[in-house]
Design an enzyme around this catalytic site. Sequence first.
Site, PDB file in Angstrom:
ATOM      1  CG  ASP A   5     100.273  -9.269 -21.306  1.00 34.45           C
ATOM      2  OD1 ASP A   5      99.474  -9.105 -20.361  1.00 34.45           O
ATOM      3  OD2 ASP A   5      99.968  -9.072 -22.498  1.00 34.45           O
ATOM      4  CG  ASP A  19      94.428  -8.637 -21.119  1.00 30.39           C
ATOM      5  OD1 ASP A  19      94.632  -8.654 -22.352  1.00 30.39           O
ATOM      6  OD2 ASP A  19      95.307  -8.888 -20.268  1.00 30.39           O
TER       7      ASP A  19
HETATM    8  C1  DX5 Z   1      97.064 -12.972 -21.902  1.00 26.64           C
HETATM    9  C2  DX5 Z   1      97.557 -11.573 -21.771  1.00 26.64           C
HETATM   10  C3  DX5 Z   1      96.891 -10.658 -22.747  1.00 26.64           C
HETATM   11  C4  DX5 Z   1      97.282 -10.964 -24.163  1.00 26.64           C
HETATM   12  C5  DX5 Z   1      96.231 -10.467 -25.099  1.00 26.64           C
HETATM   13  O1  DX5 Z   1      97.553 -13.750 -20.876  1.00 26.64           O
HETATM   14  O2  DX5 Z   1      97.294 -11.060 -20.489  1.00 26.64           O
HETATM   15  O3  DX5 Z   1      97.180  -9.293 -22.439  1.00 26.64           O
HETATM   16  O4  DX5 Z   1      98.501 -10.372 -24.500  1.00 26.64           O
HETATM   17  O5  DX5 Z   1      96.455 -10.968 -26.367  1.00 26.64           O
HETATM   18  P1  DX5 Z   1      95.313 -10.933 -27.475  1.00 26.64           P
HETATM   19  O6  DX5 Z   1      94.842  -9.516 -27.577  1.00 26.64           O
HETATM   20  O7  DX5 Z   1      95.995 -11.431 -28.716  1.00 26.64           O
HETATM   21  O8  DX5 Z   1      94.244 -11.862 -26.988  1.00 26.64           O
HETATM   22 ZN    ZN Z   2      97.465  -8.847 -20.218  1.00 32.40          ZN
END
Ligand code: DX5
Ligand code: ZN
Length: 237
Positions: free
Chosen positions: A37, A193
């Site tokens: 990310d 995601d």
């Molecule tokens: C959010 C990111 C995600 C995040 C997901 O902006 O793009 O990929 O890391 O985190 P979780 O799985 O904890 O929601």
């Molecule tokens: Zn992401």
Amino acid sequence: MGKDIQVSASVLCADFTKLGEEVKKCEVAGVDMLHVDVMDGYFVPNITIGKIIVEALHPITALPIEVHLMIENPWRYIDDFIDAGADIVSLHTECYGPRRASCKEFDQYPKEVDTIDIEKARRDVLKIKGRGKKAHMVLNPGTPVCFGDLLNDLDGILIMSVNPGFAKQKFMPGVLPKIQELCKTFKGEIAIDGGVNGSTALLAVEAGANILATASYFFGAENQKEAVGHLKSLQKN
Ligand code: DX5
Ligand code: ZN
């Protein structure tokens, strides 16, 4: 039978003091790819990691690396990330069209668009594919499916189920109809995601998603192998 479910572990919730060990844990747990990310503090209200982390990951794992570029002007960095070892480059749709009035100022979030310059996006998609890598486009929760015939050029579409910027947010089920709509015409990968866990993943898979990105559910699991096994068992019939 639907496509096999793939689990993409977002290193955002990994322990960066021992990233190498965290990657090994992903491999042992049966994760299919790593999700990086990348946030710039402009496209999203947070700053995270960049190319040097991809360079660090690439030599220590055979897992494919997806870079989720939550950055303004992503085209400036496509070559850098591919040189660093990215296998999938995910570009935000909101970088290719006029922003809604509600998010025109740099510090107004989430960024959203209704239409895009398809030819501009296609240039970047074809650039990624020209380098032998996969090109995905990402949709923020408030941005509609607006790809026109660009769909034919995409390897995948990533549906955000939270407004991007942070891990550990709550899954937004309101994005599921976009997945159902896409499934009718799009044969590439459909990823989700944000807020994915043992129960929300089922909703995403039932709607038609086949790649599940997860940061906190995976890295927070007491038994990561079981967590991955559970996500993969959600296979759509
Ligand atoms: C959010 C990111 C995600 C995040 C997901 O902006 O793009 O990929 O890391 O985190 P979780 O799985 O904890 O929601
Ligand atoms: Zn992401």
